[in-house]
Motif scaffolding. Structure first.
Motif, mmCIF file in Angstrom:
data_model
loop_
_atom_site.group_PDB
_atom_site.id
_atom_site.type_symbol
_atom_site.label_atom_id
_atom_site.label_comp_id
_atom_site.label_asym_id
_atom_site.label_seq_id
_atom_site.Cartn_x
_atom_site.Cartn_y
_atom_site.Cartn_z
ATOM 1 N N ASP A 67 0.846 -1.186 0.000
ATOM 2 C CA ASP A 67 0.000 0.000 0.000
ATOM 3 C C ASP A 67 0.888 1.244 0.000
ATOM 4 O OD1 ASP A 67 -2.323 1.538 0.076
ATOM 5 O OD2 ASP A 67 -2.293 1.627 2.267
ATOM 6 N N GLY A 68 0.770 2.042 -1.033
ATOM 7 C CA GLY A 68 1.568 3.255 -1.140
ATOM 8 C C GLY A 68 2.924 3.061 -1.789
ATOM 9 N N LEU A 69 3.309 1.815 -2.065
ATOM 10 C CA LEU A 69 4.586 1.551 -2.725
ATOM 11 C C LEU A 69 4.400 1.778 -4.219
ATOM 12 C CD1 LEU A 69 7.512 0.475 -2.394
ATOM 13 C CD2 LEU A 69 6.597 -1.794 -2.855
ATOM 14 N N ASP A 70 5.192 2.674 -4.764
ATOM 15 C CA ASP A 70 5.087 2.970 -6.193
ATOM 16 C C ASP A 70 5.639 1.816 -7.015
ATOM 17 O OD1 ASP A 70 3.937 5.475 -5.843
ATOM 18 O OD2 ASP A 70 5.882 6.473 -5.716
ATOM 19 N N THR A 71 4.929 1.519 -8.082
ATOM 20 C CA THR A 71 5.359 0.499 -9.028
ATOM 21 C C THR A 71 5.732 1.198 -10.320
ATOM 22 O OG1 THR A 71 3.829 -1.102 -8.078
ATOM 23 C CG2 THR A 71 4.627 -1.567 -10.280
ATOM 24 N N VAL A 72 6.827 0.788 -10.921
ATOM 25 C CA VAL A 72 7.217 1.337 -12.210
ATOM 26 C C VAL A 72 6.236 0.796 -13.252
ATOM 27 C CG1 VAL A 72 9.072 1.452 -13.919
ATOM 28 C CG2 VAL A 72 9.617 1.435 -11.468
ATOM 29 N N PRO A 73 5.491 1.690 -13.925
ATOM 30 C CA PRO A 73 4.440 1.222 -14.844
ATOM 31 C C PRO A 73 4.895 0.205 -15.884
ATOM 32 C CG PRO A 73 4.278 3.583 -14.517
ATOM 33 C CD PRO A 73 5.547 3.142 -13.847
ATOM 34 N N ASP A 74 6.091 0.360 -16.445
ATOM 35 C CA ASP A 74 6.548 -0.557 -17.493
ATOM 36 C C ASP A 74 6.662 -2.003 -17.011
ATOM 37 O OD1 ASP A 74 6.676 1.604 -19.169
ATOM 38 O OD2 ASP A 74 8.865 1.771 -19.135
ATOM 39 N N VAL A 75 6.976 -2.207 -15.749
ATOM 40 C CA VAL A 75 7.142 -3.587 -15.282
ATOM 41 C C VAL A 75 5.810 -4.318 -15.199
ATOM 42 C CG1 VAL A 75 9.284 -3.092 -14.037
ATOM 43 C CG2 VAL A 75 7.120 -3.105 -12.803
ATOM 44 N N LEU A 76 4.726 -3.578 -15.051
ATOM 45 C CA LEU A 76 3.409 -4.226 -15.002
ATOM 46 C C LEU A 76 3.089 -4.925 -16.319
ATOM 47 C CD1 LEU A 76 1.298 -1.579 -13.064
ATOM 48 C CD2 LEU A 76 2.311 -3.685 -12.180
ATOM 49 N N ASP A 77 3.666 -4.418 -17.405
ATOM 50 C CA ASP A 77 3.414 -5.009 -18.718
ATOM 51 C C ASP A 77 4.185 -6.300 -18.954
ATOM 52 O OD1 ASP A 77 1.722 -2.896 -19.310
ATOM 53 O OD2 ASP A 77 3.313 -1.714 -20.266
ATOM 54 N N LEU A 78 5.051 -6.676 -18.033
ATOM 55 C CA LEU A 78 5.827 -7.907 -18.204
ATOM 56 C C LEU A 78 4.970 -9.161 -18.060
ATOM 57 C CD1 LEU A 78 9.068 -6.956 -16.254
ATOM 58 C CD2 LEU A 78 8.770 -7.110 -18.741
ATOM 59 N N ILE A 79 3.836 -9.041 -17.377
ATOM 60 C CA ILE A 79 2.899 -10.158 -17.241
ATOM 61 C C ILE A 79 1.494 -9.641 -17.513
ATOM 62 C CG2 ILE A 79 4.380 -11.379 -15.603
ATOM 63 C CD1 ILE A 79 2.484 -10.533 -13.363
ATOM 64 N N ASP A 80 0.588 -10.541 -17.800
ATOM 65 C CA ASP A 80 -0.789 -10.114 -18.036
ATOM 66 C C ASP A 80 -1.635 -10.348 -16.774
ATOM 67 O OD1 ASP A 80 -1.744 -12.834 -18.047
ATOM 68 O OD2 ASP A 80 -1.292 -12.991 -20.187
ATOM 69 N N ARG A 81 -2.871 -9.889 -16.807
ATOM 70 C CA ARG A 81 -3.761 -9.977 -15.641
ATOM 71 C C ARG A 81 -3.955 -11.411 -15.160
ATOM 72 N NH1 ARG A 81 -8.143 -5.732 -17.927
ATOM 73 N NH2 ARG A 81 -6.948 -3.890 -17.359
ATOM 74 N N ARG A 82 -4.195 -12.291 -16.102
ATOM 75 C CA ARG A 82 -4.425 -13.687 -15.727
ATOM 76 C C ARG A 82 -3.219 -14.255 -15.000
ATOM 77 N NH1 ARG A 82 -2.485 -18.115 -17.128
ATOM 78 N NH2 ARG A 82 -1.485 -17.309 -18.991
ATOM 79 N N GLN A 83 -2.024 -13.998 -15.516
ATOM 80 C CA GLN A 83 -0.813 -14.501 -14.884
ATOM 81 C C GLN A 83 -0.626 -13.913 -13.485
ATOM 82 O OE1 GLN A 83 1.783 -13.248 -18.034
ATOM 83 N NE2 GLN A 83 1.973 -15.323 -18.853
ATOM 84 N N ALA A 84 -0.879 -12.618 -13.355
ATOM 85 C CA ALA A 84 -0.717 -11.972 -12.050
ATOM 86 C C ALA A 84 -1.592 -12.649 -11.008
ATOM 87 C CB ALA A 84 -1.064 -10.485 -12.163
ATOM 88 N N TRP A 85 -2.856 -12.873 -11.340
ATOM 89 C CA TRP A 85 -3.778 -13.504 -10.390
ATOM 90 C C TRP A 85 -3.485 -14.990 -10.210
ATOM 91 C CZ3 TRP A 85 -7.175 -11.380 -7.081
ATOM 92 C CH2 TRP A 85 -7.472 -10.020 -7.250
ATOM 93 N N GLN A 86 -3.235 -15.690 -11.321
ATOM 94 C CA GLN A 86 -3.019 -17.131 -11.251
ATOM 95 C C GLN A 86 -1.805 -17.481 -10.400
ATOM 96 O OE1 GLN A 86 -2.666 -19.039 -15.068
ATOM 97 N NE2 GLN A 86 -2.206 -21.028 -14.189
ATOM 98 N N PHE A 87 -0.744 -16.686 -10.522
ATOM 99 C CA PHE A 87 0.488 -16.997 -9.811
ATOM 100 C C PHE A 87 0.712 -16.116 -8.585
ATOM 101 C CE2 PHE A 87 0.946 -18.528 -14.123
ATOM 102 C CZ PHE A 87 1.224 -19.864 -13.875
ATOM 103 N N GLY A 88 -0.223 -15.200 -8.313
ATOM 104 C CA GLY A 88 -0.148 -14.371 -7.115
ATOM 105 C C GLY A 88 1.119 -13.552 -7.039
ATOM 106 N N VAL A 89 1.375 -12.796 -8.091
ATOM 107 C CA VAL A 89 2.628 -12.045 -8.170
ATOM 108 C C VAL A 89 2.389 -10.656 -8.775
ATOM 109 C CG1 VAL A 89 3.288 -13.008 -10.413
ATOM 110 C CG2 VAL A 89 5.039 -12.243 -8.841
#
Length: 156
Positions: A67-89
């Motif tokens: 909460d409040g930790l900034d994420t570099v926007p470009d790194v979010l594109d390294l995985i898709d939504r399904r992968q993020a949820w499926q692998f909890g990352v």
């Protein structure tokens, strides 16, 4: 020193104390990873070794509040939504050539397996609470109908 892999495998009922000693003796003569020897000598499943190793890693890993930790926007594109949820990352940022990725203790083994075959960069995992992970996934990778219960089912 943290808890040893052999002790975790005993705690999980995967090996006995005698088998641990046998593995250690074998390891002294033939230096190989403890988990590999547990698999080869006593038929411990690779998944059991992996889960014990993830538990061992969790004891020394850095913990963060997302909460409040900034994420570099470009790194979010390294995985898709399904992968993020499926692998909890949740990918966070690059640091010294490594991709920092957040996951919970419950999802660590799955997240590590995923990163090993999908992420082209060296990864460093940081841990967060399950609630923090759910909130970060909801914010950064929103998916209709996906909630904290779904995340818990995946970690089960």
């Amino acid at each position: 020193m943290g808890v040893r892999l052999g002790d975790l495998l005993i705690k999980r009922g995967a090996i006995t104390e005698e088998q641990r000693e046998s593995i250690l003796e074998h390891q002294r003569r033939h230096p190989r990873p403890f988990g590999l020897l547990a698999e080869q000598l006593f038929g411990v499943s690779p998944r059991t070794v992996e889960q014990a190793w993830a538990e061992q890693f969790a004891e020394v890993a850095d913990w963060v509040e997302l909460d409040g930790l900034d994420t570099v926007p470009d790194v979010l594109d390294l995985i898709d939504r399904r992968q993020a949820w499926q692998f909890g990352v949740v990918p966070l940022y690059f640091d010294s050539g490594e991709l920092a990725m957040a996951t919970s203790k419950q999802h660590l083994a799955r997240a590590m397996r995923f990163a090993g075959w999908r992420i082209e960069y060296p990864c460093r995992f940081v841990l967060c609470s399950s609630e923090d992970l759910h909130n970060a996934l909801s914010e950064r990778y929103p998916m209709a109908g996906i909630d904290a219960e779904f995340l818990e089912i995946l970690s089960g």
